[in-house]
Design an enzyme around this catalytic site. Sequence first.
Site, PDB file in Angstrom:
ATOM      1  N   THR A 287      47.725  42.471  29.541  1.00  0.00           N
ATOM      2  CA  THR A 287      48.482  41.640  30.481  1.00  0.00           C
ATOM      3  C   THR A 287      48.754  40.255  29.904  1.00  0.00           C
ATOM      4  O   THR A 287      47.970  39.753  29.073  1.00  0.00           O
ATOM      5  CB  THR A 287      47.651  41.503  31.782  1.00  0.00           C
ATOM      6  N   ASP A 288      49.805  39.609  30.398  1.00  0.00           N
ATOM      7  CA  ASP A 288      50.066  38.220  29.990  1.00  0.00           C
ATOM      8  C   ASP A 288      49.047  37.255  30.599  1.00  0.00           C
ATOM      9  O   ASP A 288      48.944  36.097  30.171  1.00  0.00           O
ATOM     10  CB  ASP A 288      51.503  37.796  30.367  1.00  0.00           C
ATOM     11  N   GLU A 289      48.262  37.718  31.592  1.00  0.00           N
ATOM     12  CA  GLU A 289      47.326  36.798  32.263  1.00  0.00           C
ATOM     13  C   GLU A 289      46.210  36.329  31.330  1.00  0.00           C
ATOM     14  O   GLU A 289      45.533  35.348  31.624  1.00  0.00           O
ATOM     15  CB  GLU A 289      46.727  37.455  33.511  1.00  0.00           C
TER      16      GLU A 289
ATOM     17  N   LYS B   4      40.097  41.580  31.071  1.00  0.00           N
ATOM     18  CA  LYS B   4      41.128  42.141  30.193  1.00  0.00           C
ATOM     19  C   LYS B   4      41.076  41.445  28.818  1.00  0.00           C
ATOM     20  O   LYS B   4      41.242  42.087  27.784  1.00  0.00           O
ATOM     21  CB  LYS B   4      42.515  41.976  30.808  1.00  0.00           C
TER      22      LYS B   4
ATOM     23  N   TYR C 207      39.575  38.980  36.717  1.00  0.00           N
ATOM     24  CA  TYR C 207      40.431  40.056  36.178  1.00  0.00           C
ATOM     25  C   TYR C 207      40.878  39.730  34.755  1.00  0.00           C
ATOM     26  O   TYR C 207      40.696  40.526  33.828  1.00  0.00           O
ATOM     27  CB  TYR C 207      41.655  40.266  37.078  1.00  0.00           C
TER      28      TYR C 207
HETATM   29  P1  NAD Z   1      46.576  50.489  39.099  1.00  0.00           P
HETATM   30  O1  NAD Z   1      45.503  49.733  39.775  1.00  0.00           O
HETATM   31  O2  NAD Z   1      47.779  50.919  39.852  1.00  0.00           O
HETATM   32  O3  NAD Z   1      45.963  51.802  38.435  1.00  0.00           O
HETATM   33  C1  NAD Z   1      44.741  51.801  37.744  1.00  0.00           C
HETATM   34  C2  NAD Z   1      44.315  53.249  37.551  1.00  0.00           C
HETATM   35  O4  NAD Z   1      43.075  53.255  36.835  1.00  0.00           O
HETATM   36  C3  NAD Z   1      44.073  53.992  38.872  1.00  0.00           C
HETATM   37  O5  NAD Z   1      44.665  55.273  38.807  1.00  0.00           O
HETATM   38  C4  NAD Z   1      42.561  54.099  38.942  1.00  0.00           C
HETATM   39  O6  NAD Z   1      42.111  55.247  39.639  1.00  0.00           O
HETATM   40  C5  NAD Z   1      42.191  54.157  37.471  1.00  0.00           C
HETATM   41  N1  NAD Z   1      40.811  53.719  37.214  1.00  0.00           N
HETATM   42  C6  NAD Z   1      40.191  52.611  37.691  1.00  0.00           C
HETATM   43  N2  NAD Z   1      38.922  52.568  37.260  1.00  0.00           N
HETATM   44  C7  NAD Z   1      38.755  53.657  36.471  1.00  0.00           C
HETATM   45  C8  NAD Z   1      37.662  54.159  35.706  1.00  0.00           C
HETATM   46  N3  NAD Z   1      36.474  53.528  35.668  1.00  0.00           N
HETATM   47  N4  NAD Z   1      37.840  55.297  35.009  1.00  0.00           N
HETATM   48  C9  NAD Z   1      39.023  55.959  35.031  1.00  0.00           C
HETATM   49  N5  NAD Z   1      40.075  55.548  35.753  1.00  0.00           N
HETATM   50  C10 NAD Z   1      39.949  54.402  36.442  1.00  0.00           C
HETATM   51  O7  NAD Z   1      46.982  49.591  37.839  1.00  0.00           O
HETATM   52  P2  NAD Z   1      48.402  49.360  37.155  1.00  0.00           P
HETATM   53  O8  NAD Z   1      49.084  48.256  37.832  1.00  0.00           O
HETATM   54  O9  NAD Z   1      49.067  50.658  36.983  1.00  0.00           O
HETATM   55  O10 NAD Z   1      47.925  48.820  35.734  1.00  0.00           O
HETATM   56  C11 NAD Z   1      47.633  49.717  34.670  1.00  0.00           C
HETATM   57  C12 NAD Z   1      47.203  48.922  33.451  1.00  0.00           C
HETATM   58  O11 NAD Z   1      48.253  48.032  33.050  1.00  0.00           O
HETATM   59  C13 NAD Z   1      45.977  48.056  33.675  1.00  0.00           C
HETATM   60  O12 NAD Z   1      45.196  48.109  32.500  1.00  0.00           O
HETATM   61  C14 NAD Z   1      46.543  46.651  33.883  1.00  0.00           C
HETATM   62  O13 NAD Z   1      45.617  45.675  33.449  1.00  0.00           O
HETATM   63  C15 NAD Z   1      47.750  46.700  32.976  1.00  0.00           C
HETATM   64  N6  NAD Z   1      48.855  45.812  33.376  1.00  0.00           N
HETATM   65  C16 NAD Z   1      49.322  45.848  34.677  1.00  0.00           C
HETATM   66  C17 NAD Z   1      50.399  45.048  35.033  1.00  0.00           C
HETATM   67  C18 NAD Z   1      50.974  45.059  36.418  1.00  0.00           C
HETATM   68  O14 NAD Z   1      51.842  44.230  36.730  1.00  0.00           O
HETATM   69  N7  NAD Z   1      50.583  45.972  37.296  1.00  0.00           N
HETATM   70  C19 NAD Z   1      50.971  44.189  34.069  1.00  0.00           C
HETATM   71  C20 NAD Z   1      50.452  44.178  32.773  1.00  0.00           C
HETATM   72  C21 NAD Z   1      49.397  45.002  32.432  1.00  0.00           C
HETATM   73  O1  DAU Z   2      50.990  39.210  35.021  1.00  0.00           O
HETATM   74  C1  DAU Z   2      50.587  40.556  34.961  1.00  0.00           C
HETATM   75  C2  DAU Z   2      49.640  40.850  36.103  1.00  0.00           C
HETATM   76  O2  DAU Z   2      50.443  40.888  37.287  1.00  0.00           O
HETATM   77  C3  DAU Z   2      48.884  42.156  35.940  1.00  0.00           C
HETATM   78  O3  DAU Z   2      48.050  42.063  34.811  1.00  0.00           O
HETATM   79  C4  DAU Z   2      48.053  42.454  37.187  1.00  0.00           C
HETATM   80  O4  DAU Z   2      47.412  43.714  37.058  1.00  0.00           O
HETATM   81  C5  DAU Z   2      48.973  42.477  38.383  1.00  0.00           C
HETATM   82  O5  DAU Z   2      48.217  42.657  39.559  1.00  0.00           O
HETATM   83  C6  DAU Z   2      49.765  41.181  38.474  1.00  0.00           C
HETATM   84  O6  DAU Z   2      48.914  40.068  38.842  1.00  0.00           O
HETATM   85  P1  DAU Z   2      49.386  38.963  39.899  1.00  0.00           P
HETATM   86  O7  DAU Z   2      48.208  38.317  40.488  1.00  0.00           O
HETATM   87  O8  DAU Z   2      50.433  38.097  39.296  1.00  0.00           O
HETATM   88  O9  DAU Z   2      50.104  39.949  40.968  1.00  0.00           O
HETATM   89  P2  DAU Z   2      50.146  39.926  42.573  1.00  0.00           P
HETATM   90  O10 DAU Z   2      51.197  40.909  42.972  1.00  0.00           O
HETATM   91  O11 DAU Z   2      48.796  40.067  43.159  1.00  0.00           O
HETATM   92  O12 DAU Z   2      50.671  38.469  42.878  1.00  0.00           O
HETATM   93  C7  DAU Z   2      51.940  38.011  42.389  1.00  0.00           C
HETATM   94  C8  DAU Z   2      52.090  36.572  42.829  1.00  0.00           C
HETATM   95  O13 DAU Z   2      52.254  36.563  44.262  1.00  0.00           O
HETATM   96  C9  DAU Z   2      50.881  35.713  42.546  1.00  0.00           C
HETATM   97  O14 DAU Z   2      51.297  34.404  42.207  1.00  0.00           O
HETATM   98  C10 DAU Z   2      50.117  35.684  43.861  1.00  0.00           C
HETATM   99  C11 DAU Z   2      51.222  35.799  44.891  1.00  0.00           C
HETATM  100  N1  DAU Z   2      50.858  36.517  46.144  1.00  0.00           N
HETATM  101  C12 DAU Z   2      50.271  37.740  46.040  1.00  0.00           C
HETATM  102  C13 DAU Z   2      49.915  38.441  47.179  1.00  0.00           C
HETATM  103  C14 DAU Z   2      49.236  39.791  47.060  1.00  0.00           C
HETATM  104  C15 DAU Z   2      51.156  35.957  47.382  1.00  0.00           C
HETATM  105  O15 DAU Z   2      51.731  34.862  47.463  1.00  0.00           O
HETATM  106  N2  DAU Z   2      50.802  36.654  48.508  1.00  0.00           N
HETATM  107  C16 DAU Z   2      50.179  37.864  48.460  1.00  0.00           C
HETATM  108  O16 DAU Z   2      49.853  38.436  49.538  1.00  0.00           O
END
Ligand code: NAD
Ligand code: DAU
Length: 354
Positions: free
Chosen positions: A130-132, A159, A155
């Site tokens: 992630t970019d975080e 990562k 989180y």
């Molecule tokens: P998600 O939460 O939707 O899915 C995570 C999956 O991992 C689920 O299916 C869950 O059951 C599984 N999981 C959790 N713990 C586990 C364990 N101990 N063993 C096996 N499986 C397990 O997440 P996502 O949004 O699809 O993100 C997937 C990956 O991409 C993550 O590594 C996240 O850090 C990364 N990522 C997400 C975003 C985003 O915006 N969602 C952005 C950049 C990177």
């Molecule tokens: O940047 C990549 C990341 O983006 C991934 O690595 C994470 O897995 C993914 O969850 C996401 O993280 P964020 O914290 O940025 O996503 P979220 O959707 O939770 O929040 C997006 C923005 O919106 C953040 O600034 C917080 C804000 N927010 C979020 C929620 C859930 C609100 O203002 N209200 C809300 O209820």
Amino acid sequence: MYRVWVTGGAGFIGSHLVRLLVRERPEWPIHTLDALTYAGNLANLAEVWEAPNHHFHRVDVADLPAVEALWEAHPPSLIFHLAAESHVDRSILSPLDFFHTNVGGTVTLLELARQRWQGRQDVLFFQVSTDEVYGSLPEGGFFTEGSPYDPRSPYSASKAAADHFVRAYGHTYGLPFVISNCGNNYGPYQFPEKLIPLTIVHLIERRPIPVYGRGQNVRDWIHVEDHVRALLMIAEKGRRGHTYLVGARNPRTNLEVVSLLCQLYDELTGQQDSQRLITFVQDRPGHDLRYAIEPSPHLADIGWQPQVSFEEGLRRTLQWYLAHPEWWQSVRSGQYQTYYERWYGERLKQPPAS
Ligand code: NAD
Ligand code: DAU
């Protein structure tokens, strides 16, 4: 040809990647490994369930004996590692879960890869990150491949630790790896705790849309299908040992995103007053102000560029949630209700501190 493991393949991004691989690489055996936490859902894999090249295994990636047994039975040559606890707000409530999966799960897989792949160069450990990990940017700044790590939430710290372990295994044991660091994904099948799907289901249910602080935090958004295409292209053509920043040059304030969703929802449904649902609530502790990505130049060299515009992607996402209430209603049942009450219960009762 690769024999593939996708960890976390029943989650949001993982299931899009599995669908892409099953469709585009029918000659590759694809094994999904997933513990099926609250975020993992077999319904996300319905389209590939009958596919002859797809196999599902319920397993915790931090459980070494269980993963080892799977390795004996179905040794991979390419691991896309996505399994993670992914929601920042939950990491504030329960950091240990994030340590278990994001750090422990990654090191467990790396250990097996080190032992079993011993010196092979025709294999790949792909860490999906992630970019975080880069922390928060000042106004106008951008993350680049050379940006230093500065994680600031449980989180992102978990990562970042995992990414460091991957690089350490590459450096120390010669393990072939790549890491991608992507911005905020959106699209179908995203668990409705994240900003965009939460906003959409609250629009449908006409409930307050919680926006943290004054909605001025910036996130860089990319459609999930653009992200998973990048993952496949990097695996096939990317440089080993390299870090790829994946982004679609689309930084927006949260208020802009939520307002645009309200506008598109009203256009699609004939509703007229959705903006009034926007409710400013108490901020997330330690909330990073700004993320924005300068995508890796090498992505263009390997032929990747984003294809889905933000407005079109949001419109399609809204249409998907409108057409699939059974999906989001069923994933929200059970444990999610407890989390929702714990995180939003007081927030939605109290006005934010100014
Ligand atoms: P998600 O939460 O939707 O899915 C995570 C999956 O991992 C689920 O299916 C869950 O059951 C599984 N999981 C959790 N713990 C586990 C364990 N101990 N063993 C096996 N499986 C397990 O997440 P996502 O949004 O699809 O993100 C997937 C990956 O991409 C993550 O590594 C996240 O850090 C990364 N990522 C997400 C975003 C985003 O915006 N969602 C952005 C950049 C990177
Ligand atoms: O940047 C990549 C990341 O983006 C991934 O690595 C994470 O897995 C993914 O969850 C996401 O993280 P964020 O914290 O940025 O996503 P979220 O959707 O939770 O929040 C997006 C923005 O919106 C953040 O600034 C917080 C804000 N927010 C979020 C929620 C859930 C609100 O203002 N209200 C809300 O209820």
